[in-house]
Structures are given as structure tokens and as C-alpha cells.
Scaffold this motif. Structure first.
Motif, PDB file in Angstrom:
ATOM      1  N   PHE A  26       5.690 -16.559 -20.305  1.00 23.75           N
ATOM      2  CA  PHE A  26       5.786 -16.999 -18.916  1.00 23.75           C
ATOM      3  C   PHE A  26       6.854 -18.074 -18.756  1.00 23.75           C
ATOM      4  O   PHE A  26       7.675 -18.032 -17.834  1.00 23.75           O
ATOM      5  CB  PHE A  26       4.433 -17.545 -18.444  1.00 23.75           C
ATOM      6  N   LEU A  27       6.857 -19.053 -19.656  1.00 27.38           N
ATOM      7  CA  LEU A  27       7.720 -20.213 -19.486  1.00 27.38           C
ATOM      8  C   LEU A  27       9.195 -19.912 -19.748  1.00 27.38           C
ATOM      9  O   LEU A  27      10.068 -20.501 -19.121  1.00 27.38           O
ATOM     10  CB  LEU A  27       7.258 -21.340 -20.401  1.00 27.38           C
ATOM     11  N   PHE A  28       9.475 -18.989 -20.678  1.00 25.75           N
ATOM     12  CA  PHE A  28      10.867 -18.755 -21.059  1.00 25.75           C
ATOM     13  C   PHE A  28      11.446 -17.441 -20.520  1.00 25.75           C
ATOM     14  O   PHE A  28      12.667 -17.331 -20.375  1.00 25.75           O
ATOM     15  CB  PHE A  28      11.007 -18.763 -22.583  1.00 25.75           C
ATOM     16  N   LEU A  29      10.603 -16.460 -20.217  1.00 19.10           N
ATOM     17  CA  LEU A  29      11.119 -15.172 -19.773  1.00 19.10           C
ATOM     18  C   LEU A  29      11.083 -15.010 -18.262  1.00 19.10           C
ATOM     19  O   LEU A  29      11.793 -14.161 -17.718  1.00 19.10           O
ATOM     20  CB  LEU A  29      10.331 -14.025 -20.432  1.00 19.10           C
ATOM     21  N   LEU A  30      10.265 -15.785 -17.579  1.00 18.28           N
ATOM     22  CA  LEU A  30      10.202 -15.745 -16.120  1.00 18.28           C
ATOM     23  C   LEU A  30      10.763 -17.046 -15.569  1.00 18.28           C
ATOM     24  O   LEU A  30      10.483 -18.112 -16.105  1.00 18.28           O
ATOM     25  CB  LEU A  30       8.758 -15.558 -15.646  1.00 18.28           C
ATOM     26  N   SER A  31      11.564 -16.928 -14.511  1.00 21.51           N
ATOM     27  CA  SER A  31      12.152 -18.154 -13.950  1.00 21.51           C
ATOM     28  C   SER A  31      11.058 -19.034 -13.373  1.00 21.51           C
ATOM     29  O   SER A  31      11.032 -20.233 -13.589  1.00 21.51           O
ATOM     30  CB  SER A  31      13.185 -17.811 -12.879  1.00 21.51           C
ATOM     31  N   GLY A  32      10.132 -18.443 -12.624  1.00 20.53           N
ATOM     32  CA  GLY A  32       8.936 -19.148 -12.182  1.00 20.53           C
ATOM     33  C   GLY A  32       9.222 -20.456 -11.456  1.00 20.53           C
ATOM     34  O   GLY A  32      10.349 -20.942 -11.420  1.00 20.53           O
ATOM     35  N   PRO A  33       8.203 -21.057 -10.888  1.00 19.36           N
ATOM     36  CA  PRO A  33       8.412 -22.351 -10.222  1.00 19.36           C
ATOM     37  C   PRO A  33       8.609 -23.498 -11.194  1.00 19.36           C
ATOM     38  O   PRO A  33       9.053 -24.576 -10.799  1.00 19.36           O
ATOM     39  CB  PRO A  33       7.111 -22.529  -9.416  1.00 19.36           C
ATOM     40  N   TRP A  34       8.263 -23.284 -12.476  1.00 20.40           N
ATOM     41  CA  TRP A  34       8.307 -24.411 -13.422  1.00 20.40           C
ATOM     42  C   TRP A  34       9.722 -24.839 -13.792  1.00 20.40           C
ATOM     43  O   TRP A  34       9.923 -25.901 -14.360  1.00 20.40           O
ATOM     44  CB  TRP A  34       7.528 -24.058 -14.697  1.00 20.40           C
ATOM     45  N   TRP A  35      10.709 -24.024 -13.477  1.00 21.27           N
ATOM     46  CA  TRP A  35      12.086 -24.415 -13.773  1.00 21.27           C
ATOM     47  C   TRP A  35      12.709 -25.225 -12.642  1.00 21.27           C
ATOM     48  O   TRP A  35      13.797 -25.760 -12.780  1.00 21.27           O
ATOM     49  CB  TRP A  35      12.954 -23.185 -13.998  1.00 21.27           C
ATOM     50  N   LYS A  36      12.062 -25.274 -11.495  1.00 23.80           N
ATOM     51  CA  LYS A  36      12.720 -25.727 -10.286  1.00 23.80           C
ATOM     52  C   LYS A  36      12.245 -27.114  -9.850  1.00 23.80           C
ATOM     53  O   LYS A  36      11.201 -27.600 -10.240  1.00 23.80           O
ATOM     54  CB  LYS A  36      12.458 -24.728  -9.150  1.00 23.80           C
ATOM     55  N   VAL A  37      13.063 -27.733  -8.953  1.00 25.29           N
ATOM     56  CA  VAL A  37      12.644 -28.972  -8.310  1.00 25.29           C
ATOM     57  C   VAL A  37      11.503 -28.636  -7.367  1.00 25.29           C
ATOM     58  O   VAL A  37      11.417 -27.503  -6.877  1.00 25.29           O
ATOM     59  CB  VAL A  37      13.827 -29.589  -7.524  1.00 25.29           C
ATOM     60  N   PRO A  38      10.590 -29.579  -7.139  1.00 23.48           N
ATOM     61  CA  PRO A  38      10.661 -30.986  -7.549  1.00 23.48           C
ATOM     62  C   PRO A  38       9.989 -31.289  -8.872  1.00 23.48           C
ATOM     63  O   PRO A  38       9.830 -32.452  -9.208  1.00 23.48           O
ATOM     64  CB  PRO A  38       9.906 -31.677  -6.408  1.00 23.48           C
ATOM     65  N   ALA A  39       9.561 -30.262  -9.641  1.00 21.16           N
ATOM     66  CA  ALA A  39       8.795 -30.538 -10.867  1.00 21.16           C
ATOM     67  C   ALA A  39       9.239 -29.643 -12.013  1.00 21.16           C
ATOM     68  O   ALA A  39       8.480 -28.789 -12.477  1.00 21.16           O
ATOM     69  CB  ALA A  39       7.299 -30.354 -10.605  1.00 21.16           C
ATOM     70  N   PRO A  40      10.455 -29.813 -12.525  1.00 27.23           N
ATOM     71  CA  PRO A  40      10.855 -29.026 -13.700  1.00 27.23           C
ATOM     72  C   PRO A  40       9.986 -29.382 -14.897  1.00 27.23           C
ATOM     73  O   PRO A  40       9.662 -30.551 -15.109  1.00 27.23           O
ATOM     74  CB  PRO A  40      12.320 -29.439 -13.915  1.00 27.23           C
ATOM     75  N   TRP A  41       9.605 -28.381 -15.682  1.00 21.63           N
ATOM     76  CA  TRP A  41       8.641 -28.643 -16.751  1.00 21.63           C
ATOM     77  C   TRP A  41       9.244 -29.439 -17.897  1.00 21.63           C
ATOM     78  O   TRP A  41       8.525 -29.914 -18.772  1.00 21.63           O
ATOM     79  CB  TRP A  41       8.029 -27.335 -17.249  1.00 21.63           C
ATOM     80  N   THR A  42      10.581 -29.613 -17.880  1.00 19.09           N
ATOM     81  CA  THR A  42      11.236 -30.420 -18.912  1.00 19.09           C
ATOM     82  C   THR A  42      11.513 -31.849 -18.437  1.00 19.09           C
ATOM     83  O   THR A  42      12.169 -32.615 -19.131  1.00 19.09           O
ATOM     84  CB  THR A  42      12.567 -29.766 -19.324  1.00 19.09           C
ATOM     85  N   GLY A  43      11.022 -32.218 -17.254  1.00 26.21           N
ATOM     86  CA  GLY A  43      11.336 -33.539 -16.711  1.00 26.21           C
ATOM     87  C   GLY A  43      10.421 -34.645 -17.193  1.00 26.21           C
ATOM     88  O   GLY A  43      10.812 -35.811 -17.220  1.00 26.21           O
ATOM     89  N   ASN A  44       9.183 -34.306 -17.590  1.00 20.84           N
ATOM     90  CA  ASN A  44       8.193 -35.317 -17.939  1.00 20.84           C
ATOM     91  C   ASN A  44       7.111 -34.629 -18.759  1.00 20.84           C
ATOM     92  O   ASN A  44       6.696 -33.508 -18.427  1.00 20.84           O
ATOM     93  CB  ASN A  44       7.615 -35.925 -16.649  1.00 20.84           C
TER      94      ASN A  44
END
Length: 452
Positions: A26-44
């Protein structure tokens, strides 16, 4: 010895591997909302944990279904009667089997989080210990799910038990998620939704779960896990009935503790959202590198706005959880800048930062997130131009949008600039009040009939 055997011969390694593969897929093969602002999953790291909790919509049914498959092992192999004649108490085998399945399922969950931490470090994100409650409750939920699945498989050793239980868990998880996901499908929030482990999207890198959410879910999943373990080891009908007491107690404790509304699920992270200030200019600890860049242009903008009645005297980063359907918070004495939703501000130069403070005469948009109207955007641009003398696109909006609408806005700006100075000032004051109350048309207040 028995535990080592269970680790090798049970479904435990495959359960942990399934959680790992599905989550990373899910995290690496789908763009999903987790890559996007306001909460990228690599931000914190806390945001990473919150996204992992969101993915439990899909991961929890896997843990429950895998546990059910393993729970049917004795029945499928025809060993129930043989094992009942052994001198070793049944709970000895039960606790080792549960330990193996629960431990490796939890390990799969932890490995996904470990990958997330590595991504945060690799992208220069923010690291703190605030993720601990979020991850620990998620771990407890995974273990509880696998143990209740084991018990269900042991008690109902039918070929359809595991798939039916997994599907029912998935349906329940999705329904619960829609309730906590800020009314995304117009499903009202209800405390019962928190009996599933999945949370809504974090919608910001400065938020974490509230204490009532953590405490309530910890009590519930601890009771669920205890019930799964007791039912797995139970041999008599009386023991099975008594085994239900922990889950009943967990629900009785959790439901009154859970937040009364969806607004209480996520709160500002006391570490990530801690304010760092240079006089009247404040940003969060996550974006402390912006403080030096904002200090100079921020003070210049506040000096320009000081002519207004009730003028703002501070500039602060917006740290509250981002709303989904309504406008962001506003305060006549504070100019709020949203570095999370408006990531263009993270690289903006001094001129753009000054423009962002002056936009709307120091008041943010009344439009819901990601829904911009020409009336709102145009009014905020013209308000900024009133102080700078030049109509320019605001830093949060792409230049392409400005070019498309530039004709209409330049005509409105020309009409506004042609007015006497005292009239322009009065209309700026009136437009500021419109944006503070979100009542009325801000562009029509500045230039009546501008869009007609």
C-alpha cells in the motif's frame, strides 16, 4: 521447545509476512493520500504511525483471519481427542501458540513502522517519541485480533470460519473508519467506531491521538486479547462463559472514556507542535527552519496591517488539526500561516512570505480545504495588493491559475485602485470582517459587481 516448534510449524511467520507485504505494498505501490500534503508519511514519525493505524482497516482482518486458520489446526488434523488426554494442561499449549502467532504478527507490524522511520530519517523528517502511544495501541490491536481469531477457529472449526471472519472484520473496520474519517461519507461519528483499531487520515504532521482515544482503545484491546486467550484455552462451557468477562469489562471501560465527538480524536502533538518564537512570530518545532526566514518579512507585514482597527499583532503557524469540510480557525489578533496544507510556504522567499501574511488583510480563506472560489481568492489577493501596490499571485496558488483568472482580477483591481483612499481603506476593513465571520462575499465587498 514448544514455542520454538510453534514458530516453525504454525501460520505465525506467514501472518507476520502478510502484514508486512500488504502494508508496504500500500505504502510504496499506491500513491495514496499518505504521500501528499498536509501529512506526508515521511514528515514525522508520529505521522508515520498514524498512517499505519489508518492501514489497519486492511491489516486487522488479515491478523484475525490468519489467527482463525491457525485455530482450526487441531480439529483439521483430528488431534482434539488425543490432546485432551495428555497430562499437560491445555493452557500451556494455548499460551505458546498464542505467543507465537501474536508475536510474529506484531513483529510484522513493527517492521512496517521501522521502514517508515527509515523513510522519515532519509527525507529529513521530524523524529520524536510521540509515536509511542499510537504504535503501542496498534500493536495491542494486532495481537488481540490474532488471538480472537485463534479462539474463533478453535471454537468453530469450519472451513468457512476464517474467510467469513476476515470478511466480517473488514466490513466492520471499513464502517468504523467511515465514522471516524471526518464524516467523509456523511456517516456520523459514534464511540463504537473506536472499537476497531483503524483511525482516519491524520491531515497534518503536527497531530497525534488524544489521551482518551489511547486509553480507551488500550482498555478495549487488552480485554479483547484476554478473552481470545481464555477462550483458546477453555475446555468447559463455564470456562468459555467466564472468558467473555474481559471483553465486556474492556468495552465498559472504553466506551465512556472515548471522545464524545470526532474533534477529540486527534490533538496537536505537544512535541512537534511546540511553538518556537522570535518576538511576535511563531512557528512549530517541525518547521523551525522557517522562523528566521519569516521573522523579517513578518514584522514588515504586521507594520503594514497595524493601520487597521483591531489589527493583528502576532503571526503564528496553524497547528490545529486541519478541518475537512469547514474553514480553518481564525483570530483577529493573529495571522495564521498553514505550512502543512500550503507547502509552498516551506520554500517561499521573503516577498512571498510577506504576501502570505498580507493576504486577506491577515485573515485566512473561508473556503473549505482544496476548494477555492474566485470571490475568496480574488479578494485576498486584492487585499494584499492594497498594501504592496501590486497585484500578484499568492504563494499558495499556482501561477497558471492566476494567468487564467488574471483578466477578471486585474479589472477588479483597477476599479478598486481607482477609488479614493478612504473608500479603499473602509472596504478593506469591511472585507476583513467578512473573512473573520465567513458571512458574505469578500470580493463583492471590495468591488461590488466584480464578477457580474
Amino acid at each position: 521447545m514448544i514455542l520454538r516448534t510453534e514458530l516453525r510449524r504454525s501460520i505465525a511467520p506467514w501472518a507476520g509476512l502478510a502484514l508486512l507485504v500488504v502494508a508496504l505494498g500500500f505504502l510504496f505501490l499506491l500513491s495514496g493520500p499518505w504521500w501528499k500534503v498536509p501529512a506526508p508519511w515521511t514528515g514525522n514519525t508520529t505521522t508515520t504511525a498514524l498512517w499505519l493505524r489508518f492501514l489497519l482497516v486492511f491489516l486487522w482482518p488479515i491478523a484475525v483471519g490468519a489467527g482463525a486458520i491457525q485455530g482450526m489446526r487441531d480439529s483439521r488434523s483430528g488431534m482434539v481427542e488425543l490432546l485432551s488426554t495428555t497430562s499437560r494442561p491445555g493452557w500451556h499449549r494455548a499460551i505458546r501458540l498464542a505467543g507465537a502467532v501474536g508475536a510474529l504478527s506484531a513483529l510484522g507490524f513493527l517492521l512496517v513502522f521501522g521502514v517508515g522511520v527509515a523513510e522519515v530519517l532519509g527525507h529529513g523528517g521530524f523524529v520524536s517519541a510521540s509515536f509511542l502511544p499510537v504504535v503501542l495501541v496498534g500493536l495491542l490491536a494486532v495481537v488481540a485480533g490474532s488471538w480472537i481469531g485463534l479462539a474463533a477457529g478453535r471454537l468453530l472449526p469450519h472451513p468457512l470460519t476464517a474467510p467469513a471472519l476476515a470478511v466480517l472484520t473488514l466490513v466492520a473496520s471499513v464502517l468504523a473508519w467511515t465514522s471516524v474519517e471526518a464524516n467523509v461519507l456523511s456517516v456520523p461519528y459514534h464511540r463504537f467506531a473506536l472499537l476497531a483499531p483503524a483511525l482516519g487520515q491524520p491531515r497534518g504532521v503536527l497531530v497525534t491521538t488524544s489521551a482518551p482515544t489511547d486509553l480507551g482503545q488500550a482498555a478495549w484491546f487488552a480485554g479483547l486479547a484476554a478473552t481470545g486467550l481464555l477462550l483458546l484455552a477453555a475446555k468447559s462451557a463455564r470456562a468459555k462463559v467466564l472468558g467473555l468477562l474481559p471483553v465486556v469489562a474492556g468495552a465498559a471501560i472504553a466506551l465512556p472514556v472515548f471522545p464524545a465527538s470526532a474533534d477529540g480524536l486527534l490533538v496537536p502533538d505537544s512535541v512537534a507542535a511546540r511553538k518556537l518564537c522570535d518576538g511576535p512570530i511563531c512557528v512549530s518545532r517541525v518547521h523551525e527552519d522557517r522562523l528566521a526566514a519569516l521573522a523579517g518579512p513578518g514584522r514588515e507585514a504586521l507594520a503594514m496591517l497595524a493601520k487597521l482597527p483591531g489589527a493583528p499583532t502576532r503571526i503564528e503557524e496553524q497547528i490545529a488539526p486541519n478541518p475537512v469540510t469547514g474553514p480553518v480557525p481564525r483570530d483577529p489578533g493573529v495571522v495564521y500561516l498553514d505550512f502543512q496544507r500550503n507547502d509552498a510556504l516551506l520554500t517561499a522567499n521573503a516577498d512571498d512570505l510577506r504576501l502570505a501574511v498580507l493576504s486577506g488583510a491577515g485573515v485566512p480563506s473561508c473556503d473549505p480545504p482544496y476548494v477555492g472560489s474566485l470571490a475568496d481568492l480574488g479578494a485576498r489577493m486584492i487585499a494584499a495588493a492594497h498594501f504592496t501596490g501590486e497585484l500578484k499571485p499568492l504563494p499558495e496558488y499556482a501561477g497558471k491559475w492566476f494567468l487564467v483568472q488574471s483578466g477578471v482580477l486585474e479589472q477588479a483591481w483597477a476599479k478598486f485602485r481607482a477609488l479614493p483612499e478612504e473608500v479603499r481603506f473602509g472596504r478593506i476593513v469591511a472585507m476583513r470582517q467578512v473573512l473573520l465571520t465567513c458571512q458574505g462575499d469578500p470580493l463583492d465587498t471590495l468591488v461590488p459587481g466584480a464578477l457580474r
